[in-house]
Design an enzyme around this catalytic site. Structure first.
Site, PDB file in Angstrom:
ATOM      1  N   ASP A   1      -6.096   4.681   1.780  1.00  0.00           N
ATOM      2  CA  ASP A   1      -7.327   4.695   1.112  1.00  0.00           C
ATOM      3  C   ASP A   1      -7.840   5.781   1.190  1.00  0.00           C
ATOM      4  O   ASP A   1      -8.866   6.185   0.354  1.00  0.00           O
ATOM      5  CB  ASP A   1      -8.020   3.562   2.016  1.00  0.00           C
ATOM      6  CG  ASP A   1      -7.750   1.999   1.479  1.00  0.00           C
ATOM      7  OD1 ASP A   1      -6.768   1.819   2.147  1.00  0.00           O
ATOM      8  OD2 ASP A   1      -8.157   1.372   0.518  1.00  0.00           O
TER       9      ASP A   1
ATOM     10  N   LYS B   1      -5.482   0.161   5.815  1.00  0.00           N
ATOM     11  CA  LYS B   1      -6.061  -1.253   6.113  1.00  0.00           C
ATOM     12  C   LYS B   1      -5.960  -1.121   7.735  1.00  0.00           C
ATOM     13  O   LYS B   1      -4.894  -0.564   8.267  1.00  0.00           O
ATOM     14  CB  LYS B   1      -5.381  -2.161   5.516  1.00  0.00           C
ATOM     15  CG  LYS B   1      -5.080  -3.690   5.766  1.00  0.00           C
ATOM     16  CD  LYS B   1      -6.690  -3.866   5.810  1.00  0.00           C
ATOM     17  CE  LYS B   1      -7.317  -3.757   4.475  1.00  0.00           C
ATOM     18  NZ  LYS B   1      -8.805  -3.982   4.185  1.00  0.00           N
TER      19      LYS B   1
HETATM   20  O1  MRU Z   1      -9.080  -4.082   1.616  1.00  0.00           O
HETATM   21  P1  MRU Z   1      -8.131  -3.530   0.309  1.00  0.00           P
HETATM   22  O2  MRU Z   1      -7.098  -5.085   0.439  1.00  0.00           O
HETATM   23  O3  MRU Z   1      -8.594  -2.993  -0.752  1.00  0.00           O
HETATM   24  O4  MRU Z   1      -7.304  -2.423   1.325  1.00  0.00           O
HETATM   25  C1  MRU Z   1      -6.147  -1.999   0.924  1.00  0.00           C
HETATM   26  C2  MRU Z   1      -5.219  -1.145   1.474  1.00  0.00           C
HETATM   27  O5  MRU Z   1      -5.564  -0.976   2.660  1.00  0.00           O
HETATM   28  C3  MRU Z   1      -4.069  -0.790   1.130  1.00  0.00           C
HETATM   29  O6  MRU Z   1      -2.882  -0.495   2.021  1.00  0.00           O
HETATM   30  C4  MRU Z   1      -4.383   0.690   0.544  1.00  0.00           C
HETATM   31  O7  MRU Z   1      -5.235   0.701  -0.691  1.00  0.00           O
HETATM   32  C5  MRU Z   1      -3.273   1.325  -0.085  1.00  0.00           C
HETATM   33  S1  MRU Z   1      -2.772   0.689  -1.814  1.00  0.00           S
HETATM   34  C6  MRU Z   1      -1.971   1.474  -2.788  1.00  0.00           C
END
Ligand code: MRU
Length: 347
Positions: free
Chosen positions: A238, A249
């Site tokens: 992220d 995550k």
């Molecule tokens: O909370 P989210 O579902 O938006 O988190 C998403 C993630 O952590 C993904 O692993 C991350 O965005 C990488 S996506 C290509």
């Protein structure tokens, strides 16, 4: 991505409107949401109808384009600033959101006072952002598939697939390409409590693509490392900092620690929009905390002692030293060098 034998993108622009797959309804229902104003997009990012760093970055870029279509001529810049502020308040951790919103804003205001032209430029800028994002992910897939050997057993966490991007995915793009190259692979999908992006979305994408996989409880990852059944870990990101620390995550960090202990390579895949060249180290990244309810219930059904409080950090930080390499559209680099390498590309 292919869903039920049909080609889809996760977010797309058509007839001056934004469309997205409703990720909260999958895997039970394939539902498409239409957005005609930026406030609707902001709400969809907040409630995770649209989620995943590159997907929210692109949705937010198009939200700025929607805002530009209706911003009054005499308050054009101020209105765009209001839209930008509102969108940035939706989710704090994924830097793609900031990059998408700022890109469209900067390109658009260049043409003030020609507001008619500004409105056109806003759409073109958002489309350009989306195209780059999609191309980046495709390239990550091509480049990243090289680290996946035939017969590999791969662990991934959360959803870093096509749904989380415009198309292809990041970690899942590499897996997708390896599978299409005929490599026999198996994917361990950690369920990713409390929102279950792994169990619901990654598993859905892998099934649609015919890639052998199993969902495992988050708490079972250590068991499969111990059994020596994991050859490689690939996750998304992220936000990637200058020093190579990565926010992803929650639960990613512990997988990186396990991988190091078991001498298993741990890779992160990230498009350019996920790099934050202004962020020096992981502890400078704002971590989103979500509601207690997400931890204490699923789909409205209580799963915890009602009167106990709960903590719900949505992301954690994996230090650069635990990362074997970052797969970028420019190549695979040691984490500590990745930001400098992509910086050259930005320049
Ligand atoms: O909370 P989210 O579902 O938006 O988190 C998403 C993630 O952590 C993904 O692993 C991350 O965005 C990488 S996506 C290509």
């Amino acid at each position: 991505m292919i869903i039920n034998q049909k080609e889809y993108k996760s977010v797309w622009w058509e007839h001056n409107r934004l469309y997205a797959i409703d990720q909260n309804k999958l895997p039970w229902e394939l539902s498409i949401v239409e957005f005609t104003d930026y406030l609707q997009v902001a709400q969809a990012i907040k409630d995770m109808t649209v989620r995943g760093a590159p997907a929210i970055g692109t949705a937010a870029a198009f939200a700025m384009a929607l805002a530009a279509q209706v911003a009054p001529e005499d308050r054009f810049r101020v209105s765009l600033r209001e839209a930008r502020k509102h969108l940035l308040e939706t989710r704090p951790t994924a830097v793609d959101l900031l990059n998408g919103v700022n890109y469209v804003y900067e390109q658009t205001i260049k043409f003030i006072p020609d507001i008619k032209h500004c409105r056109q430029v806003a759409i073109l800028a958002a489309q350009e952002f989306a195209r780059h994002s999609e191309e980046d992910c495709r390239t990550i897939g091509e480049i990243g598939s090289a680290i996946i050997q035939d017969q590999s057993r791969i662990l991934t966490h959360c959803n870093a697939g096509a749904l989380a991007t415009v198309d292809w995915g990041t970690a899942l793009a590499a897996i997708r390409f390896a599978h299409r190259q005929g490599k026999k692979i198996f994917v361990y999908v950690s369920e990713t409590r409390p929102r279950f992006q792994g169990a619901l979305l990654t598993a859905f994408e892998l099934e649609q693509e015919g890639i052998p996989h199993s969902i495992i409880p988050d708490s079972a990852c250590g068991f499969y490392f111990w059994k020596k059944e994991i050859d490689l870990v690939i996750t998304g990101a992220d936000r990637v900092c200058l020093n190579g620390d990565v926010a992803n995550k929650v639960g990613t960090y512990e997988k990186a620690v396990l991988a190091r202990y078991h001498r298993v390579p741990f890779y992160v895949a990230a498009p350019l929009s996920t790099f934050d060249l202004g962020c020096i180290r992981g502890k400078d990244i704002p971590i989103e905390f979500r509601s207690e309810e997400e931890v204490k219930q699923f789909a409205g059904v209580p799963t915890a002692n009602p009167s106990s409080p709960a903590l719900n950090p949505a992301f954690d930080i994996t230090p650069a030293k635990l990362i074997t390499g970052i797969i970028t559209p420019q190549g695979i680099f040691p984490a500590s060098e990745a930001a400098q390498k992509v910086q050259k590309y930005y320049e």
